[in-house]
Design a protein around this motif. Sequence first.
Motif, short mmCIF file in Angstrom:
data_model
loop_
_atom_site.label_atom_id
_atom_site.label_comp_id
_atom_site.label_asym_id
_atom_site.label_seq_id
_atom_site.Cartn_x
_atom_site.Cartn_y
_atom_site.Cartn_z
N TRP A 290 0.83 -1.21 0.00
CA TRP A 290 0.00 0.00 0.00
C TRP A 290 0.86 1.25 0.00
CZ3 TRP A 290 -2.10 -3.35 4.22
CH2 TRP A 290 -1.17 -3.47 5.27
N CYS A 291 0.17 2.39 -0.15
CA CYS A 291 0.83 3.69 -0.06
C CYS A 291 1.55 3.77 1.27
CB CYS A 291 -0.23 4.79 -0.17
SG CYS A 291 0.38 6.45 0.22
N ARG A 292 2.77 4.30 1.26
CA ARG A 292 3.59 4.28 2.46
C ARG A 292 3.48 5.53 3.31
NH1 ARG A 292 7.39 0.68 2.97
NH2 ARG A 292 7.02 1.28 5.11
N TYR A 293 2.58 6.44 2.93
CA TYR A 293 2.38 7.64 3.74
C TYR A 293 1.59 7.26 5.00
CZ TYR A 293 2.40 12.73 4.15
OH TYR A 293 2.65 14.01 4.55
N PRO A 294 1.75 8.02 6.09
CA PRO A 294 1.00 7.70 7.31
C PRO A 294 -0.51 7.63 7.07
CG PRO A 294 2.69 9.30 7.82
CD PRO A 294 2.71 9.11 6.32
N TYR A 295 -1.11 6.60 7.63
CA TYR A 295 -2.57 6.43 7.65
C TYR A 295 -3.20 6.34 6.28
CZ TYR A 295 -1.70 7.85 12.44
OH TYR A 295 -1.21 7.93 13.70
N CYS A 296 -2.49 5.89 5.29
CA CYS A 296 -3.10 5.71 3.97
C CYS A 296 -3.14 4.22 3.64
CB CYS A 296 -2.33 6.46 2.88
SG CYS A 296 -3.18 6.39 1.29
N GLY A 297 -4.24 3.77 3.06
CA GLY A 297 -4.35 2.35 2.72
C GLY A 297 -4.50 2.12 1.24
N MET A 298 -4.16 3.12 0.44
CA MET A 298 -4.31 2.97 -1.02
C MET A 298 -3.45 1.81 -1.51
SD MET A 298 -5.74 4.34 -3.74
CE MET A 298 -6.02 6.12 -3.63
N PRO A 299 -4.05 0.82 -2.21
CA PRO A 299 -3.26 -0.30 -2.71
C PRO A 299 -2.10 0.21 -3.58
CG PRO A 299 -5.58 -0.69 -3.09
CD PRO A 299 -5.46 0.73 -2.59
N LEU A 330 3.64 5.82 -3.29
CA LEU A 330 2.83 6.86 -2.65
C LEU A 330 1.66 7.14 -3.57
CD1 LEU A 330 5.53 9.44 -1.44
CD2 LEU A 330 4.27 7.82 -0.03
N CYS A 331 0.46 7.22 -2.99
CA CYS A 331 -0.68 7.57 -3.84
C CYS A 331 -0.49 9.00 -4.33
CB CYS A 331 -2.00 7.40 -3.08
SG CYS A 331 -2.29 8.62 -1.79
N ARG A 332 -1.20 9.37 -5.36
CA ARG A 332 -0.97 10.66 -5.98
C ARG A 332 -1.07 11.82 -4.98
NH1 ARG A 332 -0.95 11.77 -11.32
NH2 ARG A 332 0.28 9.86 -11.34
N ALA A 333 -2.11 11.77 -4.13
CA ALA A 333 -2.30 12.87 -3.18
C ALA A 333 -1.16 12.92 -2.16
CB ALA A 333 -3.64 12.71 -2.46
N ASP A 334 -0.79 11.76 -1.65
CA ASP A 334 0.29 11.74 -0.65
C ASP A 334 1.65 12.02 -1.28
OD1 ASP A 334 -1.24 11.34 1.60
OD2 ASP A 334 -1.33 9.17 1.32
N HIS A 335 1.76 11.67 -2.54
CA HIS A 335 2.99 11.98 -3.27
C HIS A 335 3.20 13.50 -3.29
CE1 HIS A 335 5.54 10.95 -7.07
NE2 HIS A 335 6.22 11.59 -6.15
ZN LIG Z 1 -1.59 7.60 0.16
#
Ligand SMILES: [Zn+2]
Length: 369
Positions: A290-299, A330-335
Amino acid sequence: QLDAALISMNPDSVTEEREDIADLVGHVTITPDVAGHSSLDAVVPAHYGVFLTTQINALIDERTCRKDPRRVGSLRVIALGEITGVPGARLDCECGLATCTKGGGAVNSDSAETPADAADAAAWDDLLPKPADADVPEVEDVEHPGAPEPADEDDPVEFVEPVAEPDVADPMDEPTCDEVPVAFGRALVVPGAPVLTVLKDPDGILVPRLQGYGPIDRDYATALVDVAKTVHYPESARAAGPLIPQISDRPQAPPADPTGHGGHTVPPPGALTYAPSATLRAEVLANDVWCRYPYCGMPSHLCDLDHWRPFNHTDPEAGGWTVLGDLIPLCRADHQRKHLAEWVPTLYTDRRVEWRSRRTGQVIVTYPR
Ligand SMILES: [Zn+2]
Ligand SMILES: [Zn+2]
């Protein structure tokens, strides 16, 4: 994570449940909806879903450029229509630009002319989105580095197709993809490049994963053997075990190579190229689900791959390299959030990431699985 835990603790019940779901709620319903539309609802096996998603995304990627003004939802509708052979459904770019890299709906639609690298990209990057970083300037022809520059003509489309040639097909010829409504026959699936990938652990500890879906039971993984490419979890993932947070007696792994070279002294193939290869991307996704940003579960298959130490576009050898040890999903937003540098990440060799708040010093640790 819960699914993976259930599969490893009680595999038989998960297999049974999958069969029950197929018997009880598997369905496809298409019902009339408002204003000349129909609604489509389906519960299908996971690999059907991954396959359809892959094909739809690959067709959109192959036929439309980023200047196409339509919503992606509209593009998906047409792509689904074309893939399932709806008469008249055909996806073409509507950017209207003569410089369109995807032909802009030009008559020249023979997919055999697609450059090999683009076809390869279509087959592999289909699990979307592109492994592009948000911090790279968008260049129009980035998908076709080897594509020839458009001819210096007022209208290169006309230039490509000078006269309408009598295009009468020899009935003895192999049908071309224009004649066959099943669009993905030749247009999308590159021979030898399967669209379904199952990750397996030869040691039998990590549960199998259908790439683009998630954990699946072992019987399902076995059933997919003939239709999916099977790849082993990379050594790095197997060494780490199933759930890192539970392993408390493990010595803390050291931080990753601070140069961003992943511990390499000589750049391995592809390390100095900004976009990761399909193989490398698959390896990162096998490690980080998943996305490696805190509290994100985006595959992770829906994420960008971010260089932990930034890639240096003018001097690639000096910056972070495109290697496992410098890439995290990283998902786009967290990126984009990461590039605001509010939380500063430190990558460790076990792929833990410590995010430290620049303002408060608070630390949040994220794990790859
Ligand atoms: Zn994310
Ligand atoms: Zn276009």
